[in-house]
Design a protein around this motif. Structure first.
Motif, PDB file in Angstrom:
ATOM      1  N   UNK A 129      17.195  16.842  -7.335  1.00  0.00           N
ATOM      2  CA  UNK A 129      16.007  17.685  -7.416  1.00  0.00           C
ATOM      3  C   UNK A 129      15.008  17.216  -8.478  1.00  0.00           C
ATOM      4  N   UNK A 130      15.497  16.658  -9.583  1.00  0.00           N
ATOM      5  CA  UNK A 130      14.603  16.274 -10.675  1.00  0.00           C
ATOM      6  C   UNK A 130      13.569  15.233 -10.244  1.00  0.00           C
ATOM      7  N   UNK A 131      13.954  14.084  -9.631  1.00  0.00           N
ATOM      8  CA  UNK A 131      12.923  13.136  -9.180  1.00  0.00           C
ATOM      9  C   UNK A 131      11.992  13.740  -8.128  1.00  0.00           C
ATOM     10  N   UNK A 132      12.558  14.574  -7.232  1.00  0.00           N
ATOM     11  CA  UNK A 132      11.722  15.214  -6.217  1.00  0.00           C
ATOM     12  C   UNK A 132      10.665  16.102  -6.868  1.00  0.00           C
ATOM     13  N   UNK A 133      11.040  16.810  -7.920  1.00  0.00           N
ATOM     14  CA  UNK A 133      10.086  17.657  -8.637  1.00  0.00           C
ATOM     15  C   UNK A 133       9.000  16.815  -9.290  1.00  0.00           C
ATOM     16  N   UNK A 134       9.391  15.729  -9.952  1.00  0.00           N
ATOM     17  CA  UNK A 134       8.421  14.884 -10.659  1.00  0.00           C
ATOM     18  C   UNK A 134       7.429  14.245  -9.702  1.00  0.00           C
ATOM     19  N   UNK A 135       7.922  13.727  -8.581  1.00  0.00           N
ATOM     20  CA  UNK A 135       7.017  13.104  -7.607  1.00  0.00           C
ATOM     21  C   UNK A 135       6.217  14.147  -6.835  1.00  0.00           C
ATOM     22  N   UNK A 136       6.733  15.379  -6.779  1.00  0.00           N
ATOM     23  CA  UNK A 136       6.003  16.435  -6.079  1.00  0.00           C
ATOM     24  C   UNK A 136       4.882  17.042  -6.892  1.00  0.00           C
ATOM     25  N   UNK A 137       4.838  16.751  -8.190  1.00  0.00           N
ATOM     26  CA  UNK A 137       3.767  17.306  -9.025  1.00  0.00           C
ATOM     27  C   UNK A 137       2.393  16.852  -8.547  1.00  0.00           C
ATOM     28  N   UNK A 138       2.315  15.589  -8.097  1.00  0.00           N
ATOM     29  CA  UNK A 138       1.033  15.088  -7.598  1.00  0.00           C
ATOM     30  C   UNK A 138       0.564  15.850  -6.379  1.00  0.00           C
ATOM     31  N   UNK A 139       1.490  16.172  -5.466  1.00  0.00           N
ATOM     32  CA  UNK A 139       1.138  16.933  -4.265  1.00  0.00           C
ATOM     33  C   UNK A 139       0.737  18.365  -4.597  1.00  0.00           C
ATOM     34  N   UNK A 140       1.169  18.858  -5.756  1.00  0.00           N
ATOM     35  CA  UNK A 140       0.845  20.228  -6.164  1.00  0.00           C
ATOM     36  C   UNK A 140      -0.431  20.301  -6.994  1.00  0.00           C
ATOM     37  N   UNK A 141      -1.148  19.187  -7.086  1.00  0.00           N
ATOM     38  CA  UNK A 141      -2.464  19.220  -7.735  1.00  0.00           C
ATOM     39  C   UNK A 141      -2.529  18.639  -9.127  1.00  0.00           C
ATOM     40  N   UNK A 142      -1.411  18.110  -9.638  1.00  0.00           N
ATOM     41  CA  UNK A 142      -1.447  17.494 -10.973  1.00  0.00           C
ATOM     42  C   UNK A 142      -2.033  16.086 -10.833  1.00  0.00           C
ATOM     43  N   UNK A 143      -3.168  15.787 -11.480  1.00  0.00           N
ATOM     44  CA  UNK A 143      -3.790  14.463 -11.318  1.00  0.00           C
ATOM     45  C   UNK A 143      -2.972  13.363 -11.991  1.00  0.00           C
ATOM     46  N   UNK A 153       9.136   3.781 -14.233  1.00  0.00           N
ATOM     47  CA  UNK A 153      10.505   4.108 -14.634  1.00  0.00           C
ATOM     48  C   UNK A 153      10.591   4.539 -16.091  1.00  0.00           C
ATOM     49  N   UNK A 154       9.655   4.027 -16.933  1.00  0.00           N
ATOM     50  CA  UNK A 154       9.696   4.409 -18.345  1.00  0.00           C
ATOM     51  C   UNK A 154       9.370   5.884 -18.540  1.00  0.00           C
ATOM     52  N   UNK A 155       8.782   6.544 -17.517  1.00  0.00           N
ATOM     53  CA  UNK A 155       8.568   7.998 -17.570  1.00  0.00           C
ATOM     54  C   UNK A 155       9.599   8.741 -16.727  1.00  0.00           C
ATOM     55  N   UNK A 156       9.851   8.249 -15.506  1.00  0.00           N
ATOM     56  CA  UNK A 156      10.710   8.960 -14.560  1.00  0.00           C
ATOM     57  C   UNK A 156      12.131   9.085 -15.092  1.00  0.00           C
ATOM     58  N   UNK A 157      12.714   7.992 -15.588  1.00  0.00           N
ATOM     59  CA  UNK A 157      14.113   8.019 -16.025  1.00  0.00           C
ATOM     60  C   UNK A 157      14.324   9.003 -17.185  1.00  0.00           C
ATOM     61  N   UNK A 158      13.537   8.913 -18.283  1.00  0.00           N
ATOM     62  CA  UNK A 158      13.727   9.911 -19.357  1.00  0.00           C
ATOM     63  C   UNK A 158      13.456  11.342 -18.888  1.00  0.00           C
ATOM     64  N   UNK A 159      12.446  11.516 -18.013  1.00  0.00           N
ATOM     65  CA  UNK A 159      12.112  12.869 -17.554  1.00  0.00           C
ATOM     66  C   UNK A 159      13.250  13.460 -16.708  1.00  0.00           C
ATOM     67  N   UNK A 160      13.869  12.627 -15.855  1.00  0.00           N
ATOM     68  CA  UNK A 160      14.999  13.097 -15.057  1.00  0.00           C
ATOM     69  C   UNK A 160      16.157  13.500 -15.960  1.00  0.00           C
ATOM     70  N   UNK A 161      16.427  12.673 -16.968  1.00  0.00           N
ATOM     71  CA  UNK A 161      17.509  12.995 -17.908  1.00  0.00           C
ATOM     72  C   UNK A 161      17.232  14.317 -18.615  1.00  0.00           C
ATOM     73  N   UNK A 162      15.978  14.528 -19.015  1.00  0.00           N
ATOM     74  CA  UNK A 162      15.612  15.765 -19.723  1.00  0.00           C
ATOM     75  C   UNK A 162      15.742  16.972 -18.797  1.00  0.00           C
ATOM     76  N   UNK A 163      15.285  16.841 -17.545  1.00  0.00           N
ATOM     77  CA  UNK A 163      15.372  17.959 -16.607  1.00  0.00           C
ATOM     78  C   UNK A 163      16.828  18.316 -16.303  1.00  0.00           C
ATOM     79  N   UNK A 164      17.665  17.303 -16.092  1.00  0.00           N
ATOM     80  CA  UNK A 164      19.084  17.558 -15.834  1.00  0.00           C
ATOM     81  C   UNK A 164      19.725  18.206 -17.056  1.00  0.00           C
ATOM     82  N   UNK A 165      19.411  17.682 -18.246  1.00  0.00           N
ATOM     83  CA  UNK A 165      19.952  18.261 -19.483  1.00  0.00           C
ATOM     84  C   UNK A 165      19.485  19.692 -19.673  1.00  0.00           C
ATOM     85  N   UNK A 166      18.208  19.960 -19.325  1.00  0.00           N
ATOM     86  CA  UNK A 166      17.678  21.319 -19.451  1.00  0.00           C
ATOM     87  C   UNK A 166      18.420  22.300 -18.570  1.00  0.00           C
ATOM     88  N   UNK A 167      18.725  21.886 -17.334  1.00  0.00           N
ATOM     89  CA  UNK A 167      19.476  22.763 -16.432  1.00  0.00           C
ATOM     90  C   UNK A 167      20.893  22.985 -16.941  1.00  0.00           C
TER      91      UNK A 167
END
Length: 447
Positions: A129-143, A153-167
């Motif tokens: 779900x984490x990568x799907x959320x990050x890539x879906x932000x653009x479709x939801x209007x985030x420029x 990858x320098x953004x996606x990989x750390x962000x996925x780790x943070x989202x998984x850790x947050x959950x």
């Protein structure tokens, strides 16, 4: 008011209860603080479109469950829902997988193993779900300019780790509240997230009524009265039970001989809504499918109709299908969570029987028949509550954000969790010879 203050004072006198309440409030505060912390690498000033996209529709419901963390692109953006999904999957798999069935019968050790399986499955769901959320932000209007480091990858990989850790951290908070605090921790996290969006929804509705000349304060007062009546109906639905009388044989010794005498009559409480909010959650998960199918086949007339009709959560077609699915899933979930045959066997083993019904198989069939009869009105009532937000939107012209609190999962979770928490507090008060929250705070005298 004086009696209520006295009851609160009695709660504060119990050291263990006071410590549990303080710990619960502290951990909930940590969760709410985390919901405001935005993912590193995202410009918070460019999330306005994301917030507007998640005000209504299915995304609005998802955002409410995360307490606004979804719209904030927070470290808790996934919320606690992956854990809920994993719990549902494990529970359903327990019907078909013998290993899980064996664990369910092993008591505390089996429960710990099942919890561990649920945790690992939660992590697996988060990784998807984490990568799907990050890539879906653009479709939801985030420029694209909002991603300071880009979408590499320098953004996606750390962000996925943070989202998984947050959950996982939110899951840990919920389990700690359950073990060391008061109430069910996971449910409390969801409830707090829902309540966090309530003031804003109410304020928007109030401003709309008073400034747009659409009814004014008087109509707003009517809306609040209707809301309280719906809450009252939800409380009755949650607490309603059908009591099945049970008689127990009691052994006594008389003149050197043992004989059976009739014991006191007791009752088996069968809940009118034994499945809780799970049918609504199941149905909402499936309601994503018609719109997605319509979007896939939008080159046809049927596909275009499905895409339009099932994208509107307040539309007629959406709510008819939604209500039918809720009724179906209520029967399904009740059948797998209320083991009437096991109840009959346990009753027979303990020397109990239902008057007029033979112990064993006939008792199981009788309990199953009663559950089927009371599940019908319970499922219909649950479906009516679930579609009530659409009704108030169409009939009373209520704003979408405020309408979501008139029924559905949000309201039932709030009511159910509140009742469960109050009952736990009451148990502490009664153990210390105080009356519960629903009564006076007067100290009881022990005979």
């Amino acid at each position: 008011m004086k009696k209520f203050i006295e009851t609160i004072s009695n709660i504060w006198k119990i050291d263990e209860l006071r410590q549990r309440i303080i710990l619960t409030l502290g951990l909930l505060l940590v969760y709410r603080f985390g919901a405001q912390v935005v993912l590193p690498g995202i410009d918070t000033t460019q999330l306005a479109e994301l917030s507007s996209q998640t005000e209504n529709g299915i995304l609005g419901i998802l955002n409410a469950f995360t307490g606004g963390a979804f719209a904030n692109a927070s470290v808790f953006a996934l919320g606690i829902m992956p854990y809920i999904s994993a719990s549902i999957v494990v529970q359903l798999m327990g019907i078909a997988i013998p290993y899980l069935q064996k664990l369910q019968k092993e008591g505390e050790s089996g429960r710990k193993t099942i919890n561990q399986i649920t945790r690992w499955l939660t992590i697996g769901i988060c990784i998807v779900q984490a990568p799907a959320y990050l890539y879906g932000l653009g479709a939801l209007g985030v420029p694209d300019s909002a991603f300071v480091l880009g979408k590499g990858l320098d953004f996606i990989v750390p962000a996925v780790i943070i989202l998984v850790t947050g959950c996982v951290f939110a899951m840990w908070l919920g389990e700690k509240i359950t073990d060391k605090g008061i109430g069910n921790g996971i449910s409390l996290l969801i409830m707090v997230g829902i309540i966090a969006t309530l003031p804003q929804a109410f304020a928007q509705e109030f401003v709309s009524r008073t400034t747009n000349n659409t009814g004014g304060i008087m109509f707003m007062l009517i809306e609040v009265i209707v809301w309280f009546l719906v809450i009252l109906a939800s409380v009755y639905l949650t607490m309603a039970v059908r009591q099945i009388p049970v008689q127990y044989a009691r052994r006594t010794a008389s003149g050197g001989y043992e004989k059976n005498v009739m014991g006191a009559r007791q009752y088996i409480p069968l809940k009118l809504n034994a499945s809780g909010v799970m049918p609504i959650i199941f149905a909402q998960a499936i309601m994503f499918a018609p719109s997605l199918i319509g979007r896939t086949f939008n080159d046809t007339a049927a596909g275009q109709w499905m895409e339009v009709q099932f994208a509107d959560i307040f539309g007629l077609a959406y709510n008819i299908l939604f209500a039918v699915l809720i009724i179906i899933f209520t029967y399904f979930y009740t059948a797998i969570t209320v083991p009437t045959n096991k109840m009959a066997d346990d009753l027979k083993r303990s020397g109990g029987f239902i008057p007029g019904i033979r112990p064993g198989k006939e008792t199981g069939n009788y309990l199953d028949k009663i559950m089927s009869l009371i599940t019908l009105p319970g499922s219909v009532f649950l479906a009516m509550l679930a579609v009530l937000p659409a009704v108030v939107v169409k009939l009373m012209d209520v704003q979408a954000g405020w309408a979501l609190f008139y029924g559905g999962t949000s309201l039932l979770i709030m009511v159910g969790v509140a009742i469960d928490t109050v009952q736990q507090v009451n148990s502490y008060l009664l153990n210390r010879h105080y009356d519960g929250l629903m009564k006076t705070g007067k100290n009881r005298k022990v005979a």
